[in-house]
Design a protein around this motif. Structure first.
Motif, PDB file in Angstrom:
ATOM      1  N   SER A  89       0.850  -1.191   0.000  1.00 16.12           N
ATOM      2  CA  SER A  89       0.000   0.000   0.000  1.00 16.12           C
ATOM      3  C   SER A  89       0.885   1.239   0.000  1.00 16.12           C
ATOM      4  O   SER A  89       2.105   1.162   0.152  1.00 16.12           O
ATOM      5  N   GLY A  90       0.242   2.397  -0.185  1.00 16.57           N
ATOM      6  CA  GLY A  90       0.942   3.666  -0.088  1.00 16.57           C
ATOM      7  C   GLY A  90       2.120   3.798  -1.033  1.00 16.57           C
ATOM      8  O   GLY A  90       2.154   3.212  -2.120  1.00 16.57           O
ATOM      9  N   LEU A  91       3.105   4.585  -0.611  1.00 14.11           N
ATOM     10  CA  LEU A  91       4.295   4.810  -1.439  1.00 14.11           C
ATOM     11  C   LEU A  91       5.110   3.539  -1.612  1.00 14.11           C
ATOM     12  O   LEU A  91       5.797   3.373  -2.622  1.00 14.11           O
ATOM     13  N   GLN A  92       5.038   2.621  -0.656  1.00 16.42           N
ATOM     14  CA  GLN A  92       5.763   1.362  -0.797  1.00 16.42           C
ATOM     15  C   GLN A  92       5.261   0.597  -2.017  1.00 16.42           C
ATOM     16  O   GLN A  92       6.052  -0.027  -2.730  1.00 16.42           O
ATOM     17  N   LYS A  93       3.974   0.656  -2.279  1.00 14.78           N
ATOM     18  CA  LYS A  93       3.413  -0.002  -3.455  1.00 14.78           C
ATOM     19  C   LYS A  93       3.661   0.822  -4.706  1.00 14.78           C
ATOM     20  O   LYS A  93       4.024   0.291  -5.756  1.00 14.78           O
ATOM     21  N   ALA A  94       3.463   2.140  -4.587  1.00 16.41           N
ATOM     22  CA  ALA A  94       3.600   3.014  -5.759  1.00 16.41           C
ATOM     23  C   ALA A  94       5.014   3.006  -6.320  1.00 16.41           C
ATOM     24  O   ALA A  94       5.210   3.171  -7.525  1.00 16.41           O
ATOM     25  N   TYR A  95       6.018   2.800  -5.454  1.00 13.44           N
ATOM     26  CA  TYR A  95       7.420   2.829  -5.894  1.00 13.44           C
ATOM     27  C   TYR A  95       8.101   1.472  -5.693  1.00 13.44           C
ATOM     28  O   TYR A  95       9.292   1.409  -5.420  1.00 13.44           O
ATOM     29  N   GLN A  96       7.335   0.401  -5.868  1.00 13.99           N
ATOM     30  CA  GLN A  96       7.885  -0.941  -5.694  1.00 13.99           C
ATOM     31  C   GLN A  96       9.136  -1.173  -6.528  1.00 13.99           C
ATOM     32  O   GLN A  96      10.130  -1.723  -6.058  1.00 13.99           O
ATOM     33  N   GLU A  97       9.107  -0.745  -7.789  1.00 15.16           N
ATOM     34  CA  GLU A  97      10.223  -1.024  -8.690  1.00 15.16           C
ATOM     35  C   GLU A  97      11.500  -0.325  -8.233  1.00 15.16           C
ATOM     36  O   GLU A  97      12.602  -0.853  -8.379  1.00 15.16           O
ATOM     37  N   TYR A  98      11.362   0.882  -7.678  1.00 13.87           N
ATOM     38  CA  TYR A  98      12.530   1.614  -7.185  1.00 13.87           C
ATOM     39  C   TYR A  98      13.042   1.052  -5.866  1.00 13.87           C
ATOM     40  O   TYR A  98      14.246   0.975  -5.628  1.00 13.87           O
ATOM     41  N   LEU A  99      12.132   0.683  -4.991  1.00 13.24           N
ATOM     42  CA  LEU A  99      12.504   0.334  -3.626  1.00 13.24           C
ATOM     43  C   LEU A  99      12.926  -1.117  -3.446  1.00 13.24           C
ATOM     44  O   LEU A  99      13.714  -1.426  -2.559  1.00 13.24           O
ATOM     45  N   THR A 100      12.388  -2.006  -4.263  1.00 17.60           N
ATOM     46  CA  THR A 100      12.625  -3.431  -4.047  1.00 17.60           C
ATOM     47  C   THR A 100      14.101  -3.765  -4.069  1.00 17.60           C
ATOM     48  O   THR A 100      14.900  -3.137  -4.765  1.00 17.60           O
ATOM     49  N   GLY A 101      14.476  -4.742  -3.272  1.00 19.20           N
ATOM     50  CA  GLY A 101      15.882  -5.114  -3.182  1.00 19.20           C
ATOM     51  C   GLY A 101      16.468  -5.520  -4.516  1.00 19.20           C
ATOM     52  O   GLY A 101      15.845  -6.247  -5.283  1.00 19.20           O
ATOM     53  N   SER A 102      17.654  -5.030  -4.830  1.00 20.23           N
ATOM     54  CA  SER A 102      18.324  -5.412  -6.073  1.00 20.23           C
ATOM     55  C   SER A 102      19.436  -6.411  -5.758  1.00 20.23           C
ATOM     56  O   SER A 102      19.704  -6.716  -4.601  1.00 20.23           O
ATOM     57  N   THR A 103      20.064  -6.918  -6.798  1.00 18.35           N
ATOM     58  CA  THR A 103      21.097  -7.933  -6.611  1.00 18.35           C
ATOM     59  C   THR A 103      22.288  -7.675  -7.523  1.00 18.35           C
ATOM     60  O   THR A 103      22.168  -7.061  -8.577  1.00 18.35           O
ATOM     61  N   GLU A 104      23.435  -8.162  -7.054  1.00 20.17           N
ATOM     62  CA  GLU A 104      24.599  -8.274  -7.932  1.00 20.17           C
ATOM     63  C   GLU A 104      24.649  -9.721  -8.395  1.00 20.17           C
ATOM     64  O   GLU A 104      24.575 -10.646  -7.578  1.00 20.17           O
TER      65      GLU A 104
END
Length: 628
Positions: free
Chosen positions: A280-295
């Protein structure tokens, strides 16, 4: 379409494109057939066909090709031929490989070489592991080494996180220590719902002696499954603290959960254990930016020691993974939250910076949702909408000292209006009627204002503007004003819908002299890549007529000093504002719209007391003064 289905389609399309290319690459038909059958068999998973076109042991070749796909956890292989050439006594075919590593990993491309020999008069691919990749040798295997980076934070305007630590629980295994990896995955799949084949692929593609995360659980889910998880041999649970519990405004910041089988499908394909999903909220709206990335690294390992031999390719973490910086202010938010605790009435408060339109605080009691009601709610405006009438009254040269009756009931153009609270029954100046929120007096002005002009004035204050906030919002709506009755209803706010956010921006426009669109997120500058559609372009600021602004400031100051908004008075600089009564369904509602210094607010309380919103605003300004 699921991740597995997409993989199948991708492979089929690749074959449809590649097979004709293979048929046209060579003049020598038998060499052509050997290369074609080998690569098509490898690409489609027909490893028997591929093995028959080599001079190696068919069982060994079949297993090697299958292991390459398994150890890379590859969704598909695709090939493109670059040509055929003589190399001494041998002939070689050069090809380009594209390997879809799946799991949201990048595409791995590399150049390969197929040596060909005549064996009993037939062209055969001369087998060795280097046929699969030039740097793969006997006694070696592929592996994918993944280093995860956790979810990023949502920050306030001073770059402090708007989340507190919470603990997730990760089920890990060490592949080399598992007696039966398939059985472990079967049991884990049964209790979690994650596909068994995907869990097993993670294990088989990993470094054997490394810890491999398989599934992540939130606190509640882990408590439910803890006993069953502990019964699976080889599973180790690791607590993992993450900044994911939202601070106030919690519904604007949003909640986060671990990936589930259902959310995995919604996100469009397999996610790694440890990944999190904004609900919900900004966590949902910016999922692609916030989600954990990987090397991610593709490497070769020594099959006996499991030690790394060579790094074939490396991808750094995604650049899009970043914090989200907001305009929210912790001190202003705390003052808003505290103000709403005063009398227990269901209420909402939105605060913006008047000079910028930046949202500083969004607060609601438990009865309301900060996004759905405070930002996007559709509420009758009541007589606070008379703010929009001032420009028209000035154009009509109406004197604000003229006397107006404030009866309990009045009819204008057939529309009925009722004033129950003070100053009903008195005679007031127009300024007094505005400051006191007398609906019957204000409605009588409808004959002095053109409906089209009133609608145009509302537009200057942003009512109905196309906003670009990443969350749901409502900028307001005015019904068509075709006659005196409709215009009178608009002045009284009966056929006008607004949100607390839209009215906070109206207050900010009066305070600063310019209406500005709301701003909630300052970085990243672009919309989230996962959003279904790009937001509309933000509307430009609108300068309000100077005489209109000056008049409104005088009227709204009187609202606090001598009108119905006296409860909003607070220490520090002067407070400006007006109140209004409205109804929502059968519920009585009380508005306050105003500002102090550069902080503009709109308060909407569920109360029959028309001054309830002003009282909340007074506590807010007092608390803000104490904090600053």
């Amino acid at each position: 379409m699921t991740g597995k289905a997409r993989r199948t389609v991708a492979a089929a399309l690749a074959l449809a494109v590649t097979a004709p290319m293979l048929s046209a690459c060579f003049e020598e038909p038998s060499a052509h057939e050997a290369v074609r059958d080998f690569l098509v068999g490898w690409q489609t998973g027909d490893y028997d066909m591929a093995a028959r076109r080599t001079d190696g042991d068919r069982k060994v070749v079949r297993q090697a090709l299958e292991d390459a796909k398994v150890h890379l956890d590859a969704a598909s292989f695709r090939f493109r031929l670059n040509g055929l050439r003589n190399a001494g006594e041998e002939t070689e075919a050069d090809f380009r490989a594209e390997v879809d590593l799946g799991e949201n990993n990048p595409l791995w491309e590399y150049a390969g070489r197929l040596p060909l020999r005549l064996v009993d008069g037939q062209w055969k691919v001369h087998w060795s592991p280097s046929v699969i990749h030039p740097q793969l040798h006997e006694g070696e295997r592929f592996a994918v080494d993944v280093t995860p980076y956790g979810r990023r934070s949502i920050l306030d305007r001073t770059n402090d996180p708007l989340q507190q630590p919470a603990t997730l629980y990760v089920a890990n295994v060490i592949p080399s220590m598992l007696k039966d990896a398939a059985a472990v995955c079967r049991q884990l799949s049964k209790i979690t719902g994650f596909p068994q084949d995907r869990l097993l692929s993670k294990i088989r593609s990993a470094i054997p002696n490394a810890q491999v995360p398989l599934v992540t659980f939130g606190r509640t889910k882990y408590a439910q499954l803890r006993v069953q998880l502990e019964a699976i041999p080889g599973i180790k649970i690791s607590p993992e603290p993450l900044l994911i519990d939202p601070e106030s405004p919690t519904q604007i910041v949003g909640s986060v959960t671990a990936v589930t089988p259902e959310s995995e499908q919604q996100l469009g394909g397999p996610q790694r254990a440890g990944d999190t999903v904004g609900r919900s909220g900004l966590q949902k709206a910016y999922q692609e930016y916030l989600t954990g990335s990987t090397e991610t690294r593709v490497i070769t390992l020594d099959t006996k020691t499991s030690k790394e031999v060579a790094e074939l390719r490396k991808w750094p973490p995604s650049r899009s993974n970043s914090e989200v910086r907001t305009t929210l202010d912790r001190s202003i938010q705390q003052a808003a939250d505290t103000a709403l605790l005063g009398d227990g009435a269901p209420a909402m408060l939105v605060a913006v910076q008047a000079s910028t339109g930046e949202v500083r605080a969004v607060s609601t009691t438990k009865e309301y949702n900060q996004e759905r009601q405070a930002l996007a709610g559709k509420f009758h405006a009541g007589s606070i909408f008379s703010i929009m009438s001032i420009e028209g009254l000035l154009k009509a040269k109406v004197s604000f000292k003229q006397k107006l009756a404030c009866p309990a009931d009045r009819t204008v153009g057939g529309a009925q209006f009722h004033q129950t609270a003070a100053p009903a029954g008195s005679t007031l100046s127009l300024q007094g009627a505005f400051a006191g929120g007398c609906v019957t007096a204000l409605a009588s002005l409808a004959r002095r204002i053109d409906g089209a002009e009133l609608a145009a004035s509302a537009a200057k204050f942003g009512i109905g503007a196309p906003w670009t906030l990443p969350l749901k919002t409502f900028s307001g709506r005015v019904s068509p004003l075709k006659n005196d009755a409709a215009t009178a209803k608009a002045i009284a706010g009966q056929n006008v819908l607004v949100s607390p956010l839209s009215m906070a921006l109206v207050a900010g426009a009066v305070a600063s002299g310019t209406w500005r669109p709301p701003v909630l997120v300052t970085d990243p500058k672009t919309a989230d890549p996962s959003a279904e559609a790009a937001p509309p372009k933000a509307p430009a600021p609108i300068e309000i007529d100077a005489k209109t602004v000056s008049t409104l400031k005088s009227l709204m100051r009187a609202g606090v000093t001598s009108g119905s908004a006296r409860a909003a008075a607070a220490a520090g600089d002067p407070v400006y504002g007006i109140t209004a009564s409205a109804t929502q369904g059968r519920k009585p509602m009380a508005w306050f719209v105003g500002w102090q210094e550069d902080v503009a607010v709109a308060v909407l309380a569920q109360s029959s007391d028309s001054t309830a919103g002003a009282a909340i605003a007074g506590r807010f300004f007092q608390g803000l003064h104490a904090r600053l």
